[in-house]
Structures are given as structure tokens and as C-alpha cells.
Scaffold this active site. Structure first.
Site, mmCIF file in Angstrom:
data_model
loop_
_atom_site.group_PDB
_atom_site.id
_atom_site.type_symbol
_atom_site.label_atom_id
_atom_site.label_comp_id
_atom_site.label_asym_id
_atom_site.label_seq_id
_atom_site.Cartn_x
_atom_site.Cartn_y
_atom_site.Cartn_z
ATOM 1 C CG ASP A 13 -1.766 -1.245 1.306
ATOM 2 O OD1 ASP A 13 -2.212 -1.725 0.258
ATOM 3 O OD2 ASP A 13 -1.939 -1.750 2.425
ATOM 4 C CE LYS A 16 3.396 -2.418 -4.410
ATOM 5 N NZ LYS A 16 2.890 -2.142 -3.057
ATOM 6 N N GLY A 40 -4.135 -4.546 -4.382
ATOM 7 C CA GLY A 40 -5.152 -3.664 -4.940
ATOM 8 C C GLY A 40 -4.534 -2.312 -5.200
ATOM 9 C CG HIS A 41 -1.937 -1.370 -7.914
ATOM 10 N ND1 HIS A 41 -1.212 -1.370 -6.757
ATOM 11 C CD2 HIS A 41 -1.223 -2.107 -8.793
ATOM 12 C CE1 HIS A 41 -0.117 -2.085 -6.932
ATOM 13 N NE2 HIS A 41 -0.110 -2.556 -8.156
ATOM 14 C CD GLN A 225 0.963 -8.824 -2.155
ATOM 15 O OE1 GLN A 225 1.726 -9.461 -2.849
ATOM 16 N NE2 GLN A 225 -0.306 -8.673 -2.478
#
Ligand code: IMP
Length: 429
Positions: A13, A16, A40-41, A225
Site C-alpha cells: 500500500d 506503487k 489492490g491498486h 505487496q
């Protein structure tokens, strides 16, 4: 020409997705090499918010190839849903845009069931997994009973594998975990159906990348991650089941180490963590709430509130070594605006001594107390700044301290969620 790997240096988180999205402009291919839909982006492009869990965020650009490498564990249902959602947003998703490695392992319904039932049984000792079946899928891969994308194209093999796996999983689910068992036929039917839809995308990704490298294409490797969640180097056992470190890009995509030229480590200007596990610089009072709210620190995958704390440079320095960082990208610097005093953790005090690396022993780690460097904060809005020279002096001092203590130059600074809210110091690609 430079192929770049983008990795998280903290507990995931770090933001990225936004940086990868930005760098994609200069790349030809974007590759995921580990993790799954535990990632999750969240991206904001043109005022519209997108959340990706499996497909590389590069899909938002036209003419960029997005690749899901063999090191990724793929939930086909999630992948197909993501493809559908993109189509609804009128973004092309066809085999010319997306490839799925024939060797990538598939997350099966029994993996999700095992993840959830195990966590429930663990009670207060639970890891706080995302419950997406990531760990159980990697277990099967290592146990050599996993189902791979290529199996979707060979129905008899798929049936045989699901059948033999289910016998074992159902026994474990029912007898040991006290959970519901699963039926074979609905799983097989569903996976055969999904296989038909996915088969045009399934290919030998290593060969595809080799061809691209020979044609001098630029490749961006997108880590998921973060280093502190690495199954080998992270805060074990409170980690994910893959290797988010840069070296994993080679094994997880099928390329050689000589093809990686730049390793960009993403450092969020403070620290967050979701799930369980020790967190030395955690802020459990007002400042933590300020950061949590201002930084909108909710998990993109599970919606859980992220725990917030001061920047832990012991962790980041470990990440410098573990990834061989070439440069650092700072994200969410704007979130710290308005705080009177900022703290950076520069070492841990352990039984009267200051140490500069995280110990392997959880018992020792639990005794570590942060040693802070205190710095005055800045009050000016920085979201409109596009040139580092125009940042407030105190913001510059904060950045210089990070660069000096880690020994790594900063190449990118993000001052807001939008693509344009970025200061580029060095063009990486
Ligand atoms: P798993 O990856 O679902 O097995 O979860 C293991 C640990 O990694 C849990 O603490 C999760 O919260 C954490 N985790 C997994 N993926 C992410 C991520 O993308 N960001 C932050 N934490 C993650």
C-alpha cells in the site's frame, strides 16, 4: 534502455500503482510477477477512480502490453470480472493487450475456503490475511498439486486434478477445520467455462518477454505487496506467501537478472500496515487518526482500516539492501502537511542497545522501541508543486533526511493521487 522493477519497501500500500501507471508512459510492457488479488491498486486518472487487483495498471494506456507472469496466483473469476469492468469503461482488453502465463497457478474455491476457515480457527493468532486464498494456492504450487492456467485448456487433466485435490481438501476442511465441504461438478463446470474465455490470453510469457527484449522493448515490472511482507525477509509469520522483493521478478516472469536495470523502491512518507503483526512506529492516538483519514488509508482489497505510524527507516533500509534499490519514489508526502512535528524512526532500541536492522526473532522484535529523529513539519499546501525546488524548506529537509539515512537518491515525489500531482527528479525509463 532500462528495464525497471517497482517494489514496495514497507508493508504494501505504498502507492506503487500510481507510480507504475506514471512510468508506463515510457514502457512497452508491464509485468506482474508475484502475489494475486490480495493486492489492490487504486488509481485516479482524469478524475475517475480505478481499482486493479490482477491486471497491471498499465492497461489504462493504449498500446501497452500487460502481462501476468508465472509467479502470480490468479483467481480466474476475479480476472474475468476485471476484464469485464474494463470493457465497460471502454478500455480494450484482448490478447494483444493482456497475456496470462500458462504456468501461473490458479486460485480455486477450496483455497479461499481454507484461507477463511483457517483464519477463523486461529482466533487471536490469525495473520489477518485478505481471505482470497493466496496462501493455500502457493502451498499447492510448492506441494506440486497446483492447477495452472494451462490446465484450463486440457479438460481431462483439469478434472483429474480438481477431483484428487478435493478429496484431500474436503477431508481437511471438514475434519480439521470444521468447515463446509465443496462439490466437484460445479467447480469443474465453472472452471471449464472460464477456461474457454481465458484461453486466448494464455501463453508462454517467458518466451514473449524474450522476444520483446530482443526487439529492445522496455519492460516495467510491477511488484505487489511490500518487502516487509516477503515470505522470506518480512515479519514472518505475519507476511504474504510470495516474494515481493525485486529478485523475484526474474523467477516470477521467466527472465534473467541481467535484464533488470533499475530497481525503484516506493516509500510512503509514513508507514501503514493492514492485518496483524508487530508495528514498531504505530500511532494509536490523534496523529494516527489524522494520517489515516487524510491519507484515506483503507485497504483497496478488503476495505479494512490501515494501521498508521511514523516512517520506519529501519524497515526501508532493510528494503534498500534486500532489493538493491537504485532510487526511491516517495508517495503521499502531501498527507503529512499540517503536522507540527514529524518523526522518522532511524533505529530500534533493543535491551539498551540501538540496532539498525530488524531482528529475525519475533520475540526480539517485540521488544524493539523506535529511536526517533524529530523534525519540524510544514503547513503549506504542496499538492500544486511540480518542481522540487518549490517545496517548502521543511519538506525538503524531510526528503533529504530519507535520502541521507537510506543512502539512496530520490527520483520521484508524489504530492497527490492524480497522475499530474508528481514531481519527477530523475527520468528512470
Ligand atoms: P495474504 O496475502 O492474503 O495471505 O495476507 C497475508 C498478510 O499480507 C496480511 O497481513 C495481509 O493484510 C497482507 N497483505 C496482503 N496483500 C497486501 C497488500 O496488497 N497490501 C497490504 N497488505 C497486504
Amino acid at each position: 534502455m532500462s528495464n525497471t522493477v517497482v517494489v514496495g519497501t514497507q508493508w504494501g500500500d505504498e502507492g506503487k500503482g500510481k507510480i507504475v501507471d506514471l512510468l508506463t508512459a515510457g514502457a512497452d510492457l508491464v509485468v506482474r510477477f508475484q502475489g494475486g488479488n490480495n493486492a489492490g491498486h487504486t488509481l485516479v486518472v482524469g478524475g475517475r477512480q480505478y481499482i486493479f487487483h490482477i491486471i497491471p495498471s498499465g492497461i489504462l494506456y493504449k498500446n501497452k502490453k500487460c502481462i501476468i507472469g508465472n509467479g502470480v496466483v490468479v483467481d480466474p473469476e476475479v480476472l474475468l470480472k476485471e476484464m469485464e469492468d474494463l470493457k465497460k469503461a471502454e478500455i480494450d482488453v484482448d490478447p494483444g493487450r493482456v497475456s496470462l502465463s500458462d504456468r501461473a497457478h490458479l486460485i480455486m474455491p477450496y483455497h479461499r475456503a481454507l484461507d477463511l476457515a483457517r483464519e477463523a480457527k486461529k482466533g487471536k493468532n490469525k495473520i489477518g490475511t485478505t481471505g482470497r486464498g493466496i496462501g493455500p494456492c502457493y502451498e499447492d504450487k510448492i506441494k506440486r498439486t497446483g492447477i495452472r492456467a494451462i490446465d484450463l485448456t486440457e479438460p481431462d487433466i483439469l478434472e483429474e486434478k480438481i477431483s484428487s485435490n478435493l478429496k484431500e481438501k474436503n477431508f481437511y476442511l471438514h475434519e480439521f477445520l470444521g468447515a463446509e465441504t465443496l462439490e466437484m461438478q460445479p467447480i469443474l463446470d465453472k472452471y471449464l467455462d472460464m477456461g474457454e474465455k481465458l484461453s486466448p490470453f494464455i501463453t508462454d510469457v517467458s518466451v514473449e518477454l524474450d522476444r520483446a527484449l530482443k526487439a529492445d522493448k522496455k519492460i516495467l515490472f510491477e511488484g505487489a505487496q511490500g518487502t516487509q511482507l516477503d515470505v522470506d525477509h518480512g515479519t514472518y509469520p505475519f507476511v504474504t506467501s510470495s516474494n515481493p522483493v525485486a529478485g523475484a521478478a526474474c523467477a516470477g516472469a521467466g527472465i534473467g537478472p541481467n535484464q533488470l536495470h533499475h530497481v525503484l523502491g516506493i516509500v510512503k512518507a509514513y508507514t501503514t500496515r493492514v492485518g496483524a503483526g508487530l508495528f514498531v512506529t504505530e500511532l494509536e492516538e490523534e496523529t494516527g487518526d489524522f494520517i489515516q483519514e487524510k491519507g484515506k488509508e483503507f485497504g483497496a482489497t478488503t476495505g479494512r482500516k490501515r494501521r498508521c505510524g511514523w516512517l520506519d527507516l529501519v524497515a526501508v533500509r532493510d528494503a534498500v539492501r534486500l532489493n538493491g534499490l537504485s532510487s526511491i519514489g516517495i508517495t503521499k508526502l502531501d498527507v503529512l502537511t499540517g503536522l507540527k512535528t514529524l518523526k522518522i524512526c532511524v533505529g530500534y532500541e533493543l535491551e539498551g542497545q540501538v540496532i539498525y536492522q530488524r531482528p529475525a526473532s519475533l520475540r526480539q522484535f517485540s521488544k524493539c522501541v523506535p529511536v526517533y529523529k524529530e523534525m519540524p513539519g510544514w503547513q503549506e499546501d504542496i499538492t500544486q508543486v511540480r518542481d522540487a525546488d518549490r517545496l517548502p524548506v521543511r519538506a525538503m529537509e524531510y526528503l533529504e533526511a530519507i535520502s541521507e539515512i537510506t543512502g539512496v537518491p530520490i527520483s520521484i515525489i508524489s504530492v497527490g493521487p492524480g497522475r499530474e500531482e508528481t514531481i519527477i527528479i530523475k527520468d528512470i525509463l
